[in-house]
Design a protein around this motif. Structure first.
Motif, short mmCIF file in Angstrom:
data_model
loop_
_atom_site.label_atom_id
_atom_site.label_comp_id
_atom_site.label_asym_id
_atom_site.label_seq_id
_atom_site.Cartn_x
_atom_site.Cartn_y
_atom_site.Cartn_z
N LEU A 133 -22.28 11.63 -0.77
CA LEU A 133 -22.43 10.86 -2.02
C LEU A 133 -21.60 11.50 -3.11
O LEU A 133 -21.78 12.69 -3.41
CB LEU A 133 -23.88 10.87 -2.48
CG LEU A 133 -24.90 10.09 -1.69
CD1 LEU A 133 -26.28 10.30 -2.29
CD2 LEU A 133 -24.55 8.63 -1.68
N MET B 3 -29.24 6.35 -4.79
CA MET B 3 -28.55 6.08 -3.54
C MET B 3 -29.13 6.93 -2.41
O MET B 3 -29.34 6.45 -1.30
CB MET B 3 -27.05 6.35 -3.71
CG MET B 3 -26.21 5.87 -2.56
SD MET B 3 -26.17 4.08 -2.36
CE MET B 3 -25.01 3.61 -3.61
N LEU C 203 -19.39 7.68 0.02
CA LEU C 203 -19.63 6.72 -1.05
C LEU C 203 -19.03 7.37 -2.30
O LEU C 203 -19.50 8.42 -2.75
CB LEU C 203 -21.12 6.45 -1.22
CG LEU C 203 -21.80 5.78 -0.03
CD1 LEU C 203 -23.29 5.62 -0.28
CD2 LEU C 203 -21.16 4.45 0.30
N ILE D 203 -16.30 4.07 1.03
CA ILE D 203 -16.72 2.88 0.28
C ILE D 203 -16.69 3.27 -1.19
O ILE D 203 -17.24 4.30 -1.58
CB ILE D 203 -18.12 2.41 0.69
CG1 ILE D 203 -18.13 1.90 2.14
CG2 ILE D 203 -18.62 1.31 -0.27
CD1 ILE D 203 -19.51 1.53 2.66
N LEU E 162 -17.67 2.90 -5.09
CA LEU E 162 -18.71 2.45 -6.01
C LEU E 162 -18.06 2.20 -7.36
O LEU E 162 -17.30 3.04 -7.84
CB LEU E 162 -19.79 3.53 -6.17
CG LEU E 162 -20.43 4.08 -4.90
CD1 LEU E 162 -21.36 5.23 -5.24
CD2 LEU E 162 -21.16 2.99 -4.15
N VAL F 118 -26.10 -2.45 -0.55
CA VAL F 118 -25.68 -1.12 -0.08
C VAL F 118 -25.75 -1.05 1.44
O VAL F 118 -24.78 -0.66 2.11
CB VAL F 118 -26.56 -0.02 -0.72
CG1 VAL F 118 -26.29 1.34 -0.08
CG2 VAL F 118 -26.33 0.04 -2.22
N ILE G 106 -22.58 -0.65 4.16
CA ILE G 106 -22.51 0.52 5.03
C ILE G 106 -22.51 0.08 6.49
O ILE G 106 -21.70 0.59 7.29
CB ILE G 106 -23.70 1.48 4.75
CG1 ILE G 106 -23.51 2.13 3.39
CG2 ILE G 106 -23.82 2.52 5.85
CD1 ILE G 106 -24.71 2.93 2.91
#
Length: 120
Positions: free
Chosen positions: A7, A18, A52, A79, A81, A111, A115
């Motif tokens: 993260l 998250m 992320l 990914i 954000l 989310v 994923i």
């Protein structure tokens, strides 16, 4: 074995939210980063299944961190954000190799769907 996720967001609140979503749904949060330089360093250390990555962070932004991660591992699953006003930056990251996007504020279903689409 659960998928390992890194993260990367400068907001501790976003990381906490998250992390809660991911832990409740069988994913392992293997590490966190609060800026773009940490994100790239932690990727190299941890080699997670997914990153992320926030678009706007101190030190190095999401695009810079993505470039460093992709230079280390061209197959890295990332990914992005982003907040609605950062759509252009998110699109640039996708062009540079990010595999998906999640817009903030996010919903749990959004989310998890993104994923699953990216790493199964």
């Amino acid at each position: 074995m659960s998928k390992r996720i890194l993260l990367c967001d400068d907001s501790a609140f976003i990381r906490m939210m998250m992390k809660d979503i991911l832990n409740r749904n069988g994913y392992e949060v293997c590490g966190e980063a609060a800026d773009g330089l940490q994100a790239a360093q932690r990727y190299e250390e941890l080699k997670p299944d997914l990153v992320l990555l926030d678009t706007v962070m101190p030190e190095t932004d999401g695009a810079g961190a993505l470039a460093k991660i992709k230079a280390f591992d061209p197959d890295a699953a990332v990914i992005i954000l982003f907040a609605d006003g950062e759509r252009k930056a998110a699109c640039e990251c996708v062009k540079a190799g990010a595999r998906g996007t999640i817009v903030k504020p996010f919903k749990t279903e959004q989310v998890l769907e993104e994923i699953k689409r990216v790493i199964g």
